[in-house]
Write a protein that holds these residues in place. Structure first.
Motif, PDB file in Angstrom:
ATOM      1  N   CYS A   1       0.827  -1.208   0.000  1.00 43.72           N
ATOM      2  CA  CYS A   1       0.000   0.000   0.000  1.00 43.72           C
ATOM      3  C   CYS A   1       0.862   1.259   0.000  1.00 43.72           C
ATOM      4  CB  CYS A   1      -0.935   0.009   1.207  1.00 43.72           C
ATOM      5  SG  CYS A   1      -2.232  -1.249   1.155  1.00 43.72           S
ATOM      6  N   LEU A   2       1.903   1.280   0.837  1.00 42.72           N
ATOM      7  CA  LEU A   2       2.770   2.459   0.898  1.00 42.72           C
ATOM      8  C   LEU A   2       3.515   2.675  -0.415  1.00 42.72           C
ATOM      9  CD1 LEU A   2       4.351   2.217   4.481  1.00 42.72           C
ATOM     10  CD2 LEU A   2       2.617   3.819   3.687  1.00 42.72           C
ATOM     11  N   SER A   3       3.924   1.581  -1.064  1.00 43.61           N
ATOM     12  CA  SER A   3       4.681   1.721  -2.303  1.00 43.61           C
ATOM     13  C   SER A   3       3.837   2.325  -3.422  1.00 43.61           C
ATOM     14  CB  SER A   3       5.225   0.366  -2.747  1.00 43.61           C
ATOM     15  OG  SER A   3       4.167  -0.514  -3.107  1.00 43.61           O
ATOM     16  N   ALA A   4       2.502   2.217  -3.280  1.00 43.16           N
ATOM     17  CA  ALA A   4       1.611   2.746  -4.313  1.00 43.16           C
ATOM     18  C   ALA A   4       0.999   4.089  -3.942  1.00 43.16           C
ATOM     19  CB  ALA A   4       0.498   1.739  -4.591  1.00 43.16           C
ATOM     20  N   GLY A   5       1.245   4.544  -2.715  1.00 41.39           N
ATOM     21  CA  GLY A   5       0.612   5.787  -2.283  1.00 41.39           C
ATOM     22  C   GLY A   5       1.446   6.535  -1.274  1.00 41.39           C
ATOM     23  N   GLU A   6       0.766   7.066  -0.267  1.00 42.17           N
ATOM     24  CA  GLU A   6       1.457   7.824   0.770  1.00 42.17           C
ATOM     25  C   GLU A   6       1.024   7.318   2.135  1.00 42.17           C
ATOM     26  OE1 GLU A   6       0.402  11.894   0.451  1.00 42.17           O
ATOM     27  OE2 GLU A   6      -1.748  11.551   0.651  1.00 42.17           O
ATOM     28  N   GLY A   7       1.776   7.710   3.158  1.00 38.31           N
ATOM     29  CA  GLY A   7       1.459   7.295   4.504  1.00 38.31           C
ATOM     30  C   GLY A   7       2.698   6.843   5.250  1.00 38.31           C
ATOM     31  N   LEU A   8       2.507   6.512   6.531  1.00 36.69           N
ATOM     32  CA  LEU A   8       3.604   6.117   7.413  1.00 36.69           C
ATOM     33  C   LEU A   8       3.269   4.808   8.114  1.00 36.69           C
ATOM     34  CD1 LEU A   8       4.273   9.517   9.250  1.00 36.69           C
ATOM     35  CD2 LEU A   8       5.143   8.788   7.037  1.00 36.69           C
ATOM     36  N   ALA A   9       4.302   4.129   8.578  1.00 39.45           N
ATOM     37  CA  ALA A   9       4.133   2.915   9.377  1.00 39.45           C
ATOM     38  C   ALA A   9       5.419   2.638  10.131  1.00 39.45           C
ATOM     39  CB  ALA A   9       3.771   1.719   8.500  1.00 39.45           C
ATOM     40  N   VAL A  10       5.298   1.972  11.265  1.00 41.94           N
ATOM     41  CA  VAL A  10       6.471   1.475  11.996  1.00 41.94           C
ATOM     42  C   VAL A  10       6.674   0.026  11.578  1.00 41.94           C
ATOM     43  CG1 VAL A  10       7.414   0.862  14.253  1.00 41.94           C
ATOM     44  CG2 VAL A  10       6.194   3.020  13.958  1.00 41.94           C
TER      45      VAL A  10
END
Length: 313
Positions: free
Chosen positions: A234-243
Motif C-alpha cells: 500500500c505504501l509503495s503505491a501511495g502515501e502514509g507512514l508505518a512502523v
C-alpha cells in the motif's frame, strides 16, 4: 475439557511399544510431547493408565480396558488414513515451526519445495507460539521473547530494528523543515499523517512510541490491513507512514518503494530467538531450518548484528 484424538493415538503407541521414547519414534514427535499427551488423557479420563517404571510403561487395568475399546476404532482410522495418504516411499519426519507470517514469507517459503521432510507452519504472536512449544505442539519457534523452562532452550540469532517508513509518494515538504528535536512539534506532525498498521498487532508501533516519547500513540491508524507486506504494498503505491522492522522492508527500501523517515531518538531493536525443546528427535531437520533462517536474517550491517548478539550472550 475436550478430548483430543491425538491423545488416544499416543496412548495406543505407548501401549504397543511399552515406552515413551518408542512411541515418540513411531509417531515422529518429541518424547516430551508424548508425555504431555498421556498426562492430558489421564487427566481427562481421571485414571492412571500406566505404571511408570525405569524401563517400561506398564498398563494398568484401566489402561488395558481402554486399549481393548480403542484398538478396533483406531485401526479403522489408520486404514482410512493410509488409503488417502499419497504414497511416497519411506516415512518422512514432520517438523512444526511457529513464527509470524511475514517472517515465513520472507525467509522460509522459498525453501519449502526442496525440503526432504514434512513441514507444518503455525502463525501467531509470541505468547501463543511459546505456549505451543512448551506443550509439544511446535518443534521450533521464532520469537522476540523467551520463557524460562527446563525443557526449552533459546538461542539469539538476529535482531530487528524498528523505524518509521513512508511511501515514496508521501509529501515530505513540511517534514523537511520540521524541528525534529522538538517533541511536541514532532508528535503534532505525526498525528496529522496517514498511518497504517496490521489487523492484530499494535505491539511494534506501541514499543517504538514508548521508547521515544514515553507514551502510547494518541492517534488511531487510518488503515488496518492483514499483514506487514500489505502495508509495504500500500505504501509503495501511495502515501502514509508505518512502523516496521528493517528485515521485513529491506527489499522495498533497496528498490526505492519505501523510504526511511525517522529512526527515533533512540534505537529500538528486538532480539530474535530460536526456541526449541531439548533433545528433539528431529534435531537434524531443525538445524537445517535454523541455517536457512540464519542466512535470511543476516543483517546488511554485520558489525551491528554481531555486536548486538554478543551483548545478548
Amino acid at each position: 475439557m475436550q478430548a483430543n484424538l491425538e491423545w488416544f493415538r499416543t496412548f495406543k503407541s505407548i501401549y504397543e511399544t511399552g515406552t515413551l521414547s518408542g512411541a515418540a519414534k513411531q509417531l515422529y514427535v518429541s518424547q516430551p510431547g508424548v508425555g504431555l499427551h498421556l498426562n492430558a488423557l489421564e487427566t481427562y479420563t481421571g485414571y492412571t493408565l500406566f505404571e511408570r517404571t525405569s524401563r517400561k510403561m506398564v498398563p494398568t487395568e484401566r489402561g488395558h480396558l481402554l486399549y481393548q475399546q480403542l484398538q478396533h476404532s483406531l485401526h479403522i482410522l489408520e486404514e482410512i488414513e493410509g488409503r488417502f495418504r499419497r504414497k511416497s516411499g519411506a516415512d518422512r519426519p514432520t517438523v512444526s515451526v511457529g513464527m509470524c507470517v511475514e517472517s515465513f514469507q520472507q525467509a522460509l517459503e522459498k525453501h519449502i519445495p526442496s525440503l526432504d521432510f514434512n513441514l507444518i507452519m503455525q502463525f501467531g504472536e509470541n505468547e501463543k507460539l511459546t505456549e505451543l512449544l512448551e506443550n509439544g505442539g511446535i518443534d521450533l519457534v521464532l520469537a522476540t521473547q523467551t520463557k524460562s523452562s527446563p525443557n526449552l532452550e533459546y538461542e539469539p540469532f538476529a535482531s530487528e530494528k524498528l523505524m518509521i517508513v513512508c511511501g515514496r509518494n508521501t509529501d515530505l515538504s513540511t517534514w523537511e523543515s520540521l524541528d525534529t528535536g522538538n517533541k511536541s512539534l514532532l508528535l503534532h506532525w505525526f498525528q496529522q499523517q496517514i498511518w497504517y498498521n496490521t489487523a492484530s498487532d499494535m505491539r511494534l508501533l506501541n514499543q517504538f512510541w514508548k521508547a521515544n516519547f514515553g507514551l502510547l500513540p494518541e492517534f488511531v491508524p487510518n488503515y488496518i490491513v492483514p499483514n506487514k507486506f500489505s502495508i509495504i504494498r500500500c505504501l509503495s503505491a501511495g502515501e502514509g507512514l508505518a512502523v516496521l522492522p528493517d528485515f521485513i522492508c529491506r527489499e522495498a527500501l533497496a528498490s526505492g518503494e519505501l523510504k526511511v523517515l525517522w529512526e527515533g531518538y533512540v534505537a529500538v531493536e528486538n532480539t530474535m530467538y530460536f526456541g526449541k525443546r531439548r533433545n528433539s528427535i528431529n534435531e537434524e531437520q531443525i538445524k537445517f531450518l535454523q541455517e536457512k533462517l540464519h542466512l535470511a536474517f543476516a543483517s546488511t550491517d554485520p558489525q551491528r548484528q554481531t555486536h548486538h548478539l554478543q551483548g545478548e550472550l
